[in-house]
Every structure is written in C-alpha cells, then in structure tokens.
Write a protein that holds these residues in place. Sequence first.
Motif, PDB file in Angstrom:
ATOM      1  N   GLU A  59     -15.421   3.275   6.017  1.00  0.00           N
ATOM      2  CA  GLU A  59     -15.803   4.353   6.720  1.00  0.00           C
ATOM      3  C   GLU A  59     -14.765   5.369   7.353  1.00  0.00           C
ATOM      4  O   GLU A  59     -13.871   4.726   8.086  1.00  0.00           O
ATOM      5  N   GLY A  60     -14.756   6.561   6.810  1.00  0.00           N
ATOM      6  CA  GLY A  60     -13.665   7.588   7.157  1.00  0.00           C
ATOM      7  C   GLY A  60     -12.420   7.050   6.582  1.00  0.00           C
ATOM      8  O   GLY A  60     -11.165   7.560   7.297  1.00  0.00           O
ATOM      9  N   THR A  61     -12.253   6.434   5.727  1.00  0.00           N
ATOM     10  CA  THR A  61     -11.048   5.923   5.186  1.00  0.00           C
ATOM     11  C   THR A  61     -10.290   7.025   4.135  1.00  0.00           C
ATOM     12  O   THR A  61     -10.969   7.611   3.356  1.00  0.00           O
ATOM     13  N   VAL A  62      -9.005   7.377   4.684  1.00  0.00           N
ATOM     14  CA  VAL A  62      -8.185   8.376   3.782  1.00  0.00           C
ATOM     15  C   VAL A  62      -7.858   7.659   2.533  1.00  0.00           C
ATOM     16  O   VAL A  62      -7.126   6.350   2.652  1.00  0.00           O
ATOM     17  N   ASP A  63      -7.817   8.168   1.593  1.00  0.00           N
ATOM     18  CA  ASP A  63      -7.357   7.643   0.181  1.00  0.00           C
ATOM     19  C   ASP A  63      -6.017   7.611   0.118  1.00  0.00           C
ATOM     20  O   ASP A  63      -5.413   8.504  -0.428  1.00  0.00           O
ATOM     21  N   ASN A  64      -5.198   6.637   0.630  1.00  0.00           N
ATOM     22  CA  ASN A  64      -3.961   6.721   0.558  1.00  0.00           C
ATOM     23  C   ASN A  64      -3.240   5.665  -0.285  1.00  0.00           C
ATOM     24  O   ASN A  64      -2.065   5.090   0.224  1.00  0.00           O
ATOM     25  N   GLY A  65      -4.132   4.813  -1.162  1.00  0.00           N
ATOM     26  CA  GLY A  65      -3.635   4.017  -1.870  1.00  0.00           C
ATOM     27  C   GLY A  65      -3.796   2.469  -1.150  1.00  0.00           C
ATOM     28  O   GLY A  65      -3.498   1.612  -1.647  1.00  0.00           O
ATOM     29  N   LYS A  66      -4.176   2.511   0.286  1.00  0.00           N
ATOM     30  CA  LYS A  66      -4.168   1.104   0.760  1.00  0.00           C
ATOM     31  C   LYS A  66      -5.661   0.827   0.900  1.00  0.00           C
ATOM     32  O   LYS A  66      -6.702   1.426   1.109  1.00  0.00           O
ATOM     33  N   GLY A  67      -5.791  -0.645   0.884  1.00  0.00           N
ATOM     34  CA  GLY A  67      -6.898  -1.001   0.833  1.00  0.00           C
ATOM     35  C   GLY A  67      -7.053  -2.558   1.334  1.00  0.00           C
ATOM     36  O   GLY A  67      -6.202  -3.113   1.991  1.00  0.00           O
ATOM     37  N   ILE A  68      -8.540  -3.098   1.414  1.00  0.00           N
ATOM     38  CA  ILE A  68      -8.404  -4.581   1.890  1.00  0.00           C
ATOM     39  C   ILE A  68      -9.159  -5.230   0.769  1.00  0.00           C
ATOM     40  O   ILE A  68      -9.927  -4.796  -0.307  1.00  0.00           O
ATOM     41  N   GLY A  69      -8.902  -6.648   0.819  1.00  0.00           N
ATOM     42  CA  GLY A  69      -9.510  -7.553  -0.021  1.00  0.00           C
ATOM     43  C   GLY A  69      -9.829  -8.701   0.740  1.00  0.00           C
ATOM     44  O   GLY A  69      -9.665  -8.903   1.852  1.00  0.00           O
ATOM     45  N   GLY A  70     -10.478  -9.863  -0.296  1.00  0.00           N
ATOM     46  CA  GLY A  70     -10.713 -11.176   0.193  1.00  0.00           C
ATOM     47  C   GLY A  70     -10.715 -12.181  -0.655  1.00  0.00           C
ATOM     48  O   GLY A  70     -10.772 -11.868  -1.897  1.00  0.00           O
ATOM     49  N   GLY A  78      -5.706 -27.282   4.167  1.00  0.00           N
ATOM     50  CA  GLY A  78      -4.735 -26.094   3.792  1.00  0.00           C
ATOM     51  C   GLY A  78      -5.414 -24.668   2.972  1.00  0.00           C
ATOM     52  O   GLY A  78      -4.822 -23.640   2.950  1.00  0.00           O
ATOM     53  N   CYS A  79      -6.481 -24.852   2.637  1.00  0.00           N
ATOM     54  CA  CYS A  79      -7.307 -23.745   2.025  1.00  0.00           C
ATOM     55  C   CYS A  79      -8.365 -23.186   3.027  1.00  0.00           C
ATOM     56  O   CYS A  79      -8.934 -23.769   3.537  1.00  0.00           O
ATOM     57  N   SER A  80      -8.040 -21.787   3.172  1.00  0.00           N
ATOM     58  CA  SER A  80      -9.053 -20.918   4.032  1.00  0.00           C
ATOM     59  C   SER A  80      -9.546 -19.589   3.336  1.00  0.00           C
ATOM     60  O   SER A  80      -9.126 -19.287   2.639  1.00  0.00           O
ATOM     61  N   LEU A  81     -10.783 -19.552   3.855  1.00  0.00           N
ATOM     62  CA  LEU A  81     -11.194 -18.123   3.697  1.00  0.00           C
ATOM     63  C   LEU A  81     -10.297 -16.948   4.228  1.00  0.00           C
ATOM     64  O   LEU A  81      -9.839 -17.170   5.401  1.00  0.00           O
ATOM     65  N   ALA A  82     -10.002 -15.908   3.567  1.00  0.00           N
ATOM     66  CA  ALA A  82      -8.928 -15.109   4.096  1.00  0.00           C
ATOM     67  C   ALA A  82      -9.142 -13.549   3.709  1.00  0.00           C
ATOM     68  O   ALA A  82     -10.141 -13.287   2.817  1.00  0.00           O
ATOM     69  N   VAL A  83      -8.823 -12.540   4.421  1.00  0.00           N
ATOM     70  CA  VAL A  83      -9.007 -11.299   4.432  1.00  0.00           C
ATOM     71  C   VAL A  83      -7.628 -10.800   4.043  1.00  0.00           C
ATOM     72  O   VAL A  83      -6.636 -11.206   4.944  1.00  0.00           O
ATOM     73  N   THR A  84      -7.109  -9.670   3.330  1.00  0.00           N
ATOM     74  CA  THR A  84      -6.069  -8.989   3.109  1.00  0.00           C
ATOM     75  C   THR A  84      -6.182  -7.850   3.281  1.00  0.00           C
ATOM     76  O   THR A  84      -6.949  -6.932   2.904  1.00  0.00           O
ATOM     77  N   VAL A  85      -5.337  -7.120   4.156  1.00  0.00           N
ATOM     78  CA  VAL A  85      -5.179  -5.690   4.394  1.00  0.00           C
ATOM     79  C   VAL A  85      -3.899  -4.957   4.263  1.00  0.00           C
ATOM     80  O   VAL A  85      -2.958  -5.614   4.619  1.00  0.00           O
ATOM     81  N   ASP A  86      -3.739  -3.862   3.476  1.00  0.00           N
ATOM     82  CA  ASP A  86      -2.289  -3.229   3.201  1.00  0.00           C
ATOM     83  C   ASP A  86      -1.903  -2.616   4.247  1.00  0.00           C
ATOM     84  O   ASP A  86      -2.628  -2.178   5.266  1.00  0.00           O
ATOM     85  N   LEU A 123       1.656 -10.516   9.828  1.00  0.00           N
ATOM     86  CA  LEU A 123       2.047  -9.258   8.864  1.00  0.00           C
ATOM     87  C   LEU A 123       3.190 -10.256   8.037  1.00  0.00           C
ATOM     88  O   LEU A 123       3.879 -10.489   8.418  1.00  0.00           O
ATOM     89  N   ARG A 124       2.604 -10.269   6.703  1.00  0.00           N
ATOM     90  CA  ARG A 124       3.713 -10.820   5.650  1.00  0.00           C
ATOM     91  C   ARG A 124       4.002  -9.622   4.668  1.00  0.00           C
ATOM     92  O   ARG A 124       3.435  -9.544   4.030  1.00  0.00           O
ATOM     93  N   GLY A 125       5.194  -9.182   4.916  1.00  0.00           N
ATOM     94  CA  GLY A 125       5.955  -7.996   4.271  1.00  0.00           C
ATOM     95  C   GLY A 125       5.231  -6.841   4.371  1.00  0.00           C
ATOM     96  O   GLY A 125       4.870  -6.341   5.500  1.00  0.00           O
ATOM     97  N   ASP A 126       4.435  -6.452   3.474  1.00  0.00           N
ATOM     98  CA  ASP A 126       3.508  -5.088   3.568  1.00  0.00           C
ATOM     99  C   ASP A 126       2.140  -5.555   3.569  1.00  0.00           C
ATOM    100  O   ASP A 126       1.247  -4.727   3.229  1.00  0.00           O
ATOM    101  N   THR A 127       1.795  -6.830   3.639  1.00  0.00           N
ATOM    102  CA  THR A 127       0.375  -7.132   3.792  1.00  0.00           C
ATOM    103  C   THR A 127       0.121  -7.777   5.138  1.00  0.00           C
ATOM    104  O   THR A 127       0.626  -8.959   5.494  1.00  0.00           O
ATOM    105  N   TRP A 128      -1.044  -7.530   5.369  1.00  0.00           N
ATOM    106  CA  TRP A 128      -1.954  -8.149   6.694  1.00  0.00           C
ATOM    107  C   TRP A 128      -2.486  -9.495   6.153  1.00  0.00           C
ATOM    108  O   TRP A 128      -3.542  -9.312   5.208  1.00  0.00           O
TER     109      TRP A 128
END
Length: 301
Positions: free
Chosen positions: A145-156, A169-177, A94-99
């Motif tokens: 699936e079943g996501t409540v629209d609260n302005g939070k999402g995921i990316g990659g 030092g460069c990797s594939l990554a996923v970010t989650v709010d 967890l980095r601040g407000d982002t996984w």
Amino acid sequence: MNELNHLARVSDRELAGRASGAGARALLEAIVTEEITAGDPVPRPRAPRRTRRFVVGLVATAALAAAAVVGPSLLTDGEGTATSYANSAIDIELRGDTWVARVKDPYADHALYAEAFKAVGLDVGLNLVPVSPPRVGQVVRMGFEGTVDNGKGIGGGSEPDGCTLGQAGCSLAVTVDRGFIGKGVISLGRAAKPGEKYQDAGPASRKGGMLAGYRADGRTVGEVLAEVRRRGLKAVFQVIEPGPGGSGYGVDPKRQPAQVGDDWIVWEAEAEEAGVVRLLVTKERLPKNPVYGGHKPDDMD
C-alpha cells in the motif's frame, strides 16, 4: 572441673537498661575464649559468610530473568535509531542492509508482530495463516500500500534459508530491505492446529500432500473417492460453475446439492484440512478444465 564456675557473675540488676557492662563483657570474652575439654558440648560452627552473598546473587539473577521474560527489548545504534527489537512473539534485527524478523511464536496475536516492526520503523503487517504441510513456510499472499518503487521489498520463508521448519534453530521469517518505503502486508503459511481449515487453495496431489502422486482432474467422483478412502481420508464436495469460455469458475453457496453422483466429474482435489480433501466437481464433463482454463499444468503437482 568446669572453669565456668570461676567466671564473673552478672546479675539482672546490673544488666537492666544496659546493652553491655564490664561484667557482661568479661562473661562474653570468657565464653568465646573458653577451651573445650572432653565432655564439654561442641559449639555449632557458624555458617560461611559467602552464603549471604549467594542468596543475594540468586535474587538478582531471578530479577534479571523476570525482566527478560516480562518486557520486550530494544537496541539502538547510539543515535536513537532502533536496530533490533524482541518480544515474546518475534525478534527483529538489522543485518547489513536487510531486516530479518524471526517468528518465535507462530500462534501469537498478530498485534505483537506489528508492534515489533513499528519499533524499528517499519510498516509491515505479518499474518501467520494455517496451510497444508507442503505450504508451511511459504508466502501465501503479499500486498503493498502506497509503496514507492525504489527497488526495495519484502519477502518471507525460513531462517536460516532452506532449513527444515520444526527442527531446532529453524524459524519462520520475514526479510525487509533496508530503505523499504510504504506499507507491506505478507501472509506466511504456518502449521495448522487440529481441526483448523487450511487457507491455501492448492492441489492435494503436490509433493507432501494428502493425494501426492495422484491426479484427480478429469476423473469421475467414484474413481477419486476410491483413492481417497484407500488413503484413509475423507472428502467434501464443492460444485463449481465454469466461467465464460470455460476459463475460471464461480461457486454459488445456494446451489450446492445435497448429494453428488459417482459419475460427476472432478476437476481438482484441494487440501481442506488435515485428513480431508475438497473435490471441485461439475455434473457434466466439460470441454476443458475450468480450474485451469484448459489442461492442468504438470508443475502444479
């Protein structure tokens, strides 16, 4: 003269059943304090005592290393809430407000990715799929699936953002709010293994692709095959059937001809696997490109 001739004599009978006696102790003391003279053998020096501590340290270090390799790690915030997790395939923190989830092994069992997200309280399914080189590190598919629209999402993408995959030092990554609710499923493109078919249907003409800079749409099969061979590539064919009004198309596996004529029309060339392109063709020239429902957009290359 050897001074040992004047030492106390100790017989076997005196030593029998005794760990030490007066004579034995006198003999030991004399041997230890005996002055070394020329011609006498030099006793072997005793090993430094720190050797034992060094060996113990090596054992402890090896044990710690083994623990680090064998098992996953989990950190909490002191109140039982996990803030990071790592196993052999992925690590999440967890980095601040982002996984941020960094992929360490893009060819690992997908269950290991799910295990890591679950450990930090996230319901995220991550799939790493083989793609053509230009799509490596990009999001191929995403769903919720079943996501409540609260302005939070995921990316990659890549981590650090914008780095070149394959470099240190460069990797594939996923970010989650932080605060993401529901279940998300995301597919990221990874480099394909030899002979592995790509799972991204994209033009081979895009930058970095096998036919980069060459537009195949609207050309005859004979023209496109000449360019394919010039680049040392191979081609496979997929006969498509345009949808109503010429927008969209379908594919009937049972109606794939054994041969495709050089005068057939190519509507797109897609990346099939390394060194192989797939040509989408029809026997007749159509009023508009069925793949795009008209003219192919310039930004598709």
